[in-house]
Every structure is written in C-alpha cells, then in structure tokens.
Design a protein around this motif. Structure first.
Motif, short mmCIF file in Angstrom:
data_model
loop_
_atom_site.label_atom_id
_atom_site.label_comp_id
_atom_site.label_asym_id
_atom_site.label_seq_id
_atom_site.Cartn_x
_atom_site.Cartn_y
_atom_site.Cartn_z
N MET A 160 -10.95 -7.48 -14.04
CA MET A 160 -9.52 -7.56 -13.72
C MET A 160 -9.31 -6.64 -12.53
SD MET A 160 -8.31 -9.65 -16.03
CE MET A 160 -6.55 -9.37 -16.08
N SER A 161 -9.44 -7.22 -11.35
CA SER A 161 -9.55 -6.40 -10.14
C SER A 161 -8.33 -6.53 -9.23
CB SER A 161 -10.80 -6.81 -9.35
OG SER A 161 -10.90 -6.10 -8.14
N GLY A 162 -8.06 -5.43 -8.53
CA GLY A 162 -7.03 -5.43 -7.50
C GLY A 162 -7.58 -4.79 -6.24
N ALA A 163 -7.11 -5.27 -5.09
CA ALA A 163 -7.57 -4.73 -3.81
C ALA A 163 -6.78 -3.48 -3.44
CB ALA A 163 -7.43 -5.78 -2.71
N PHE A 164 -7.48 -2.45 -3.06
CA PHE A 164 -6.85 -1.24 -2.54
C PHE A 164 -7.78 -0.67 -1.47
CE2 PHE A 164 -5.51 3.42 -3.60
CZ PHE A 164 -4.86 3.51 -2.38
N HIS A 165 -7.42 -0.88 -0.21
CA HIS A 165 -8.23 -0.39 0.91
C HIS A 165 -7.77 1.03 1.24
CE1 HIS A 165 -8.21 -4.94 1.99
NE2 HIS A 165 -8.97 -4.67 0.94
N TYR A 166 -8.61 1.98 0.93
CA TYR A 166 -8.26 3.40 1.06
C TYR A 166 -7.73 3.77 2.44
CZ TYR A 166 -12.83 3.60 3.29
OH TYR A 166 -13.89 3.36 4.13
N PHE A 167 -8.19 3.09 3.47
CA PHE A 167 -7.83 3.45 4.84
C PHE A 167 -6.46 2.93 5.26
CE2 PHE A 167 -10.88 -0.07 4.69
CZ PHE A 167 -10.17 -1.10 5.27
N ARG A 168 -5.76 2.28 4.35
CA ARG A 168 -4.41 1.79 4.66
C ARG A 168 -3.32 2.69 4.08
NH1 ARG A 168 -5.13 -3.50 6.63
NH2 ARG A 168 -6.93 -4.60 5.76
N GLN A 169 -3.72 3.77 3.41
CA GLN A 169 -2.73 4.65 2.79
C GLN A 169 -3.13 6.11 2.99
OE1 GLN A 169 -2.43 4.81 -1.59
NE2 GLN A 169 -0.24 4.44 -1.39
N HIS A 170 -2.12 6.97 3.13
CA HIS A 170 -2.39 8.40 3.25
C HIS A 170 -3.11 8.86 1.98
CE1 HIS A 170 -1.79 12.71 3.64
NE2 HIS A 170 -1.40 12.51 4.89
N PRO A 171 -4.17 9.64 2.13
CA PRO A 171 -4.96 10.04 0.97
C PRO A 171 -4.18 10.82 -0.09
CG PRO A 171 -5.66 11.22 2.97
CD PRO A 171 -4.77 10.11 3.40
N ASP A 172 -3.08 11.45 0.29
CA ASP A 172 -2.27 12.17 -0.70
C ASP A 172 -1.68 11.22 -1.74
OD1 ASP A 172 -2.84 14.50 0.59
OD2 ASP A 172 -0.83 14.81 1.42
N TYR A 173 -1.62 9.93 -1.43
CA TYR A 173 -1.02 8.95 -2.34
C TYR A 173 -2.06 8.10 -3.07
CZ TYR A 173 3.18 10.24 0.22
OH TYR A 173 4.21 10.95 0.79
N TRP A 174 -3.32 8.31 -2.76
CA TRP A 174 -4.37 7.51 -3.39
C TRP A 174 -4.30 7.58 -4.92
CZ3 TRP A 174 -9.29 9.22 -0.18
CH2 TRP A 174 -9.25 8.60 1.07
N GLU A 175 -4.22 8.80 -5.43
CA GLU A 175 -4.28 8.96 -6.88
C GLU A 175 -3.10 8.27 -7.57
OE1 GLU A 175 -5.25 12.19 -10.39
OE2 GLU A 175 -5.34 12.81 -8.29
#
Length: 218
Positions: A23-38
């Motif tokens: 059950m997968s979703g796409a999340f490309h880390y380089f499209r978001q500020h790392p402070d919001y990754w978590e």
C-alpha cells in the motif's frame, strides 16, 4: 537479519516468506523542505500506507562533477531513517534518469559538456559518469536494504526506458550489474514502462528485473 527477504513468488510479494500487500504512496524527498519530512511521513503512515516510493535526483546530489551533496534537502539517509522510524518500507527509484517532471530527468547539466555523449545508453562516456555517481549513491543506501536490516524492499532500474528511442538492453544490463554488485544479489529489482508492447520490449530486462507498467485512469 540474514533471514530477512523480500521476493516475488508466483503472483504475490512475500516478505520473509509471508504474503505482503504493498500500500504505497509517492513522496519525493527533494520536493519538500526536510523540516517537514517527518510530518508528511507520519501522515502517510496514519493514512494506511505501509510503503513509500521515491525517486533519487542525480542533479541534486552531484551538482558539480565529483562534488557530492548529501545535506539538507539532499540528506537521503535522514529521509530513509524517518521512513523506518514509522515502520514503513521504501521503494527506491535511483534512475539515473528519473523523468519525474524534473529538470533534464534528473541528469546533471554538466553532462552536456561532454562531446559525442549518448545519454541513457551503454556509451562508455555516459556510463563512466553513471558508474561514478551510482557507486557513491548505492554504497550510501546499501546499509538500508531490507535484507541488511533496513526498509528498502525494491529498487527500480532506470525509468520508463521503453519510451526512449535507444532500446539499449546492454545499458539496462550494466545498470543491473552495478545495482547488484553494491546492494547484493538479494535485491528485488524492477523496471517500469507504459503498458504497450513496444514499451515493454525496449524497457524490460527480464529476467534480471521484474517488468511493471504504469497507466492512467483511461
């Protein structure tokens, strides 16, 4: 850790010998500020996802030939660790060409300075740069492979290569060789192409990697 395995057996995914539904979703880390990754990853977990998939953008990590960037938005290890913190697994799509509606498909601009280079082929000039970069990247993520105790369960080879007009299976084989040599023969590799015969013929590297297709609502 040695007993950990992720495979395709028959018509199902199996994790450690037991059926596993992705059950997968796409999340490309380089499209978001790392402070919001978590925060985003936590929401995906709470929303019922058990897997995240991400591309890896070469031009972010090697903006200048031989000078690598793994900090801030490029801190892929931090991203992987957060994925694992929330008991999620990861599908890694390292390219080297990713498309992803990303500038030059993620290829770094400095490749354009090379005379007579033939992109996305087994051309020695292109493959020299690919090998240099992918060796550094894959060694960085190798400890996070599922069979080594990490969250990475699958690795994509290239991206929608069947849409490209070169149809160079030698190139695809070289990418498989490089991936396995660093990540291990246990690595479950796959390709992704359009759901058309021509696409699949040029884009697959069966039996080295499983062939998957993407498609729209049409």
């Amino acid at each position: 850790i040695a007993s950990r395995s992720f495979k395709i057996v028959g018509n199902e995914f199996q994790m450690d010998g037991k059926p596993f539904q992705i059950m997968s979703g796409a999340f490309h880390y380089f499209r978001q500020h790392p402070d919001y990754w978590e925060d985003t990853i936590k929401k995906m977990a709470n929303g019922g996802m058990n897997v995240i998939e991400t591309y890896v953008a070469w031009n972010l990590h090697e903006p200048v030939k031989g000078k690598f960037n793994w900090t801030g938005m490029a801190d892929i290890e931090r991203f992987i660790k957060i994925v694992q913190k929330y008991n999620l697994y990861l599908i890694l799509r390292p390219g080297p060409f990713i498309c992803a509606e990303w500038d030059f498909g993620g290829l770094p601009y400095w490749l354009l300075r090379e005379e007579n280079i033939v992109f996305r082929t087994s051309d020695p000039v292109y493959m020299k740069h690919v090998t240099d970069y992918m060796t550094v990247l894959l060694k960085k993520v190798a400890p996070y492979m599922y069979h080594r105790g990490g969250p990475i369960i699958m690795v994509q080879v290239e991206n929608e290569y069947g849409w490209y007009n070169k149809c160079d299976h030698t190139y695809m084989g070289l990418l498989c060789d490089l991936t396995e040599s660093i990540l291990g023969n246990e690595t479950l590799m796959f390709t992704n192409d359009g759901a058309y015969e021509g696409n699949l013929q040029c884009g697959n590297i069966i039996p080295r990697a499983y062939a998957s297709v993407d498609f729209g609502a049409g």
